[in-house]
Write a protein that holds these residues in place. Sequence first.
Motif, PDB file in Angstrom:
ATOM      1  N   ASP A 175      79.259  28.955  74.348  1.00  0.00           N
ATOM      2  CA  ASP A 175      77.846  28.452  74.092  1.00  0.00           C
ATOM      3  C   ASP A 175      77.566  27.292  74.925  1.00  0.00           C
ATOM      4  N   ALA A 176      78.664  26.472  75.556  1.00  0.00           N
ATOM      5  CA  ALA A 176      78.405  25.569  76.674  1.00  0.00           C
ATOM      6  C   ALA A 176      77.933  26.148  77.894  1.00  0.00           C
ATOM      7  N   ALA A 177      78.128  27.345  78.233  1.00  0.00           N
ATOM      8  CA  ALA A 177      77.765  28.104  79.401  1.00  0.00           C
ATOM      9  C   ALA A 177      76.258  28.011  79.691  1.00  0.00           C
ATOM     10  N   PRO A 178      75.873  27.813  80.898  1.00  0.00           N
ATOM     11  CA  PRO A 178      74.567  27.683  81.008  1.00  0.00           C
ATOM     12  C   PRO A 178      73.929  29.014  80.980  1.00  0.00           C
ATOM     13  N   ASP A 179      72.553  29.374  80.372  1.00  0.00           N
ATOM     14  CA  ASP A 179      71.798  30.576  80.673  1.00  0.00           C
ATOM     15  C   ASP A 179      72.413  31.763  79.767  1.00  0.00           C
ATOM     16  N   ILE A 180      73.370  31.562  78.800  1.00  0.00           N
ATOM     17  CA  ILE A 180      73.804  32.898  78.319  1.00  0.00           C
ATOM     18  C   ILE A 180      74.342  32.302  77.006  1.00  0.00           C
ATOM     19  N   SER A 181      74.163  33.169  75.820  1.00  0.00           N
ATOM     20  CA  SER A 181      74.717  32.946  74.539  1.00  0.00           C
ATOM     21  C   SER A 181      75.829  33.842  74.154  1.00  0.00           C
ATOM     22  N   VAL A 182      76.547  33.584  73.110  1.00  0.00           N
ATOM     23  CA  VAL A 182      77.742  34.234  72.670  1.00  0.00           C
ATOM     24  C   VAL A 182      77.072  35.764  72.492  1.00  0.00           C
ATOM     25  N   ASP A 183      76.156  35.903  71.658  1.00  0.00           N
ATOM     26  CA  ASP A 183      75.631  37.304  71.359  1.00  0.00           C
ATOM     27  C   ASP A 183      75.493  38.181  72.841  1.00  0.00           C
TER      28      ASP A 183
END
Length: 137
Positions: A101-109
């Motif tokens: 979730d905290a990573a930029p530009d990507i969601s868990v999904d």
Amino acid sequence: MTFTIGTALRRTSRAFALAATTTLVGLGAVTPALAQSTQSDAPEATQTEYSDDKLDAFVVALRDVDAVRQTYIPQIQAAEDEAEQRELIEEANVAITDTIDAAPDISVDEYVAIAELAAQDAALNQRIVERVQPAQE
């Protein structure tokens, strides 16, 4: 040993499987918590093409997840009983989800979808491996 996204994914998901088994599981076999959340939240149409920017974001998240995994695996292996292992695995699941979730530009999904597709799509797998390998050398 040849590095593949499957190898990276197995390494990533190992923390989740240690309570049940000491063998590695495939990255496509995402943690139960992640798998349940993405199955119910995932759009019906699956994206099969990902931009270079999205794959770069995936690799950043993959590295961050690996760091979390490296923290939890020794703790899970050192746990004195199965209940403690389960508790640590649940904690690791939350930490990994929070990390993605905290990573930029990507969601868990998106992370899970890319990981699952890369386990089946050799071309996508190769695109990811090309991004991961330079950092390992």
